[in-house]
Design a protein around this motif. Sequence first.
Motif, PDB file in Angstrom:
ATOM      1  N   GLU A   1       4.473   0.072 -10.639  1.00  0.00           N
ATOM      2  CA  GLU A   1       3.385   0.880 -11.213  1.00  0.00           C
ATOM      3  C   GLU A   1       2.230   1.099 -10.235  1.00  0.00           C
ATOM      4  O   GLU A   1       1.391   1.956 -10.448  1.00  0.00           O
ATOM      5  CB  GLU A   1       2.780   0.142 -12.428  1.00  0.00           C
ATOM      6  N   VAL A   2       2.153   0.236  -9.236  1.00  0.00           N
ATOM      7  CA  VAL A   2       0.934   0.168  -8.419  1.00  0.00           C
ATOM      8  C   VAL A   2       0.954   1.190  -7.291  1.00  0.00           C
ATOM      9  O   VAL A   2       1.990   1.438  -6.679  1.00  0.00           O
ATOM     10  CB  VAL A   2       0.822  -1.259  -7.829  1.00  0.00           C
ATOM     11  N   ASP A   3      -0.220   1.772  -7.008  1.00  0.00           N
ATOM     12  CA  ASP A   3      -0.361   2.652  -5.854  1.00  0.00           C
ATOM     13  C   ASP A   3      -0.817   1.801  -4.660  1.00  0.00           C
ATOM     14  O   ASP A   3      -1.892   1.192  -4.694  1.00  0.00           O
ATOM     15  CB  ASP A   3      -1.405   3.732  -6.183  1.00  0.00           C
ATOM     16  N   LEU A   4       0.009   1.775  -3.607  1.00  0.00           N
ATOM     17  CA  LEU A   4      -0.313   0.906  -2.465  1.00  0.00           C
ATOM     18  C   LEU A   4      -1.594   1.325  -1.741  1.00  0.00           C
ATOM     19  O   LEU A   4      -2.224   0.505  -1.073  1.00  0.00           O
ATOM     20  CB  LEU A   4       0.854   0.878  -1.475  1.00  0.00           C
ATOM     21  N   ALA A   5      -1.986   2.593  -1.889  1.00  0.00           N
ATOM     22  CA  ALA A   5      -3.250   3.025  -1.273  1.00  0.00           C
ATOM     23  C   ALA A   5      -4.415   2.310  -1.961  1.00  0.00           C
ATOM     24  O   ALA A   5      -5.388   1.887  -1.318  1.00  0.00           O
ATOM     25  CB  ALA A   5      -3.398   4.533  -1.374  1.00  0.00           C
ATOM     26  N   ASP A   6      -4.325   2.142  -3.292  1.00  0.00           N
ATOM     27  CA  ASP A   6      -5.366   1.392  -4.018  1.00  0.00           C
ATOM     28  C   ASP A   6      -5.382  -0.067  -3.573  1.00  0.00           C
ATOM     29  O   ASP A   6      -6.434  -0.690  -3.449  1.00  0.00           O
ATOM     30  CB  ASP A   6      -5.102   1.430  -5.539  1.00  0.00           C
ATOM     31  N   VAL A   7      -4.171  -0.612  -3.373  1.00  0.00           N
ATOM     32  CA  VAL A   7      -4.069  -2.015  -2.957  1.00  0.00           C
ATOM     33  C   VAL A   7      -4.756  -2.210  -1.607  1.00  0.00           C
ATOM     34  O   VAL A   7      -5.543  -3.138  -1.409  1.00  0.00           O
ATOM     35  CB  VAL A   7      -2.579  -2.450  -2.881  1.00  0.00           C
ATOM     36  N   ARG A   8      -4.466  -1.312  -0.679  1.00  0.00           N
ATOM     37  CA  ARG A   8      -5.054  -1.433   0.662  1.00  0.00           C
ATOM     38  C   ARG A   8      -6.574  -1.266   0.616  1.00  0.00           C
ATOM     39  O   ARG A   8      -7.312  -2.016   1.245  1.00  0.00           O
ATOM     40  CB  ARG A   8      -4.432  -0.395   1.598  1.00  0.00           C
ATOM     41  N   GLU A   9      -7.027  -0.274  -0.162  1.00  0.00           N
ATOM     42  CA  GLU A   9      -8.471  -0.041  -0.210  1.00  0.00           C
ATOM     43  C   GLU A   9      -9.197  -1.271  -0.756  1.00  0.00           C
ATOM     44  O   GLU A   9     -10.194  -1.722  -0.217  1.00  0.00           O
ATOM     45  CB  GLU A   9      -8.757   1.191  -1.072  1.00  0.00           C
ATOM     46  N   LYS A  10      -8.633  -1.827  -1.836  1.00  0.00           N
ATOM     47  CA  LYS A  10      -9.301  -2.999  -2.418  1.00  0.00           C
ATOM     48  C   LYS A  10      -9.194  -4.211  -1.491  1.00  0.00           C
ATOM     49  O   LYS A  10     -10.150  -4.981  -1.335  1.00  0.00           O
ATOM     50  CB  LYS A  10      -8.697  -3.332  -3.789  1.00  0.00           C
ATOM     51  N   SER A  11      -8.033  -4.372  -0.861  1.00  0.00           N
ATOM     52  CA  SER A  11      -7.849  -5.487   0.067  1.00  0.00           C
ATOM     53  C   SER A  11      -8.924  -5.457   1.163  1.00  0.00           C
ATOM     54  O   SER A  11      -9.532  -6.479   1.491  1.00  0.00           O
ATOM     55  CB  SER A  11      -6.444  -5.404   0.672  1.00  0.00           C
TER      56      SER A  11
END
Length: 424
Positions: free
Chosen positions: A308-318
């Motif tokens: 379900e997750v968008d990896l771009a969101d993951v990277r931005e938050k990371s």
Amino acid sequence: MSLATSAPLAIDRATCLALDAADPLAAYRDRFALPDDLVYLDGNSLGALPQATAAHVAHVITEEWGTGLIRSWNDAGWFAKPLVLGDRIAPLIGAAEGEVVLGDSTSASLFQVAVAAARLRPDRRVIVSERSNFPTDLYILDGVQQLLGRPAPLERRLIDDGGPSLDEVLDDDVAVVVLTHVDYRTGRMHDMVEVTRRVHSAGAIMVWDLCHSVGAVPVDLNGADADFAIGCTYKYLNGGPGSPSFMWVAERHHAVASPAVTGWHGHATPFDFDVEYVPADGVTRFRVGTPQLLSMAALEASLEIWGEVDLADVREKSLRLTELFISLVDSRLAPWGVEVVTPRQSAKRGSQVALRVDDGYAVMQALIERGVIGDFRAPDLMRFGFAPLYVSHADVWDAIAVLEEVLATGVWREPRFARRGTVT
Ligand SMILES: Cc1ncc(COP(=O)(O)O)c(C=O)c1O
């Protein structure tokens, strides 16, 4: 917003709560069974337990195993599971369908693909890695050298930040280069595209270890034109302790790749029980024997979330979390000589931050006693992992506050914090 460069002293806990309120990934925290009073910054070592895992594993045990029994190899799709779950990992690493298969431990999978990689360059005698690599990678490559080093021994060359560099060791005798994309200690990230390009221009094969990358940073193996990759699923993918590793083999090598261990699950027709080994097509030939289906059940539950997750969101938050952490270390922990060893340039950083702290082991134990969990890597690094699905900006703030208190009071000097467990 770049927290590291924009007046870090203006940040307070309320700012962190505001960042959490605007965080598109915030709701994922409730998908994990994390204790409320814990700040868990060790998802780079063992990921948190997804809420859905226990029920799914129980279903596999009671229904598929208990009731289905041997029928589940067909009826519940057990036989195909390493490939089916491989296809679900594929989008997280820039792989195509049919290029990823689950294996045994990461160490075993590295052996499997490194031998195949070296066999693609039979006239070359050198394996390159880096001194700072996770030690098991170096040990496994030692085993590859022993296996393939006949009649002439294979040579190992290790690159190092202090030299030699990759360019200095690459020549037309190098068969394979094995590097870990995100360094397990410092969190330093290699430029996958550029490194792979240089390795290929020397005519060698590129193998990436993605243990600290998958689920932490977007990875594009096909975009980088890499050859092989392996990684674990118990860190950012939250597959649980001992969950299986994965192997990726670029499609162009499928017809010729020859893995180290040739077991019956990698046979073209395993249920013919032929006495001769005939490799299956594609990445299937990298399978060995009966897969760990109960571990795969746990991984299957966590991969639901990753679908379900968008990896771009993951990277931005990371990057937000690691920048925030670094800026707070700079502004609040300088009096105790705490040094950030992780690259400050975001393009060179994975999703963890390492701090060099004298007596870091004892300081970490005092931190853990106060509900902030990170870990320690000898000789002096405290590691903090920021898994964006369940770590909040407020967690970062609270972790720094506790670390500041531990350092300021000197409570870490109490003898019990110096006692070492088997696992650090
Ligand atoms: C970069 C890297 N490679 C390999 C491994 C070893 O994995 P395994 O114990 O699954 O063989 C680890 C473990 O943390 C790691 O960090």
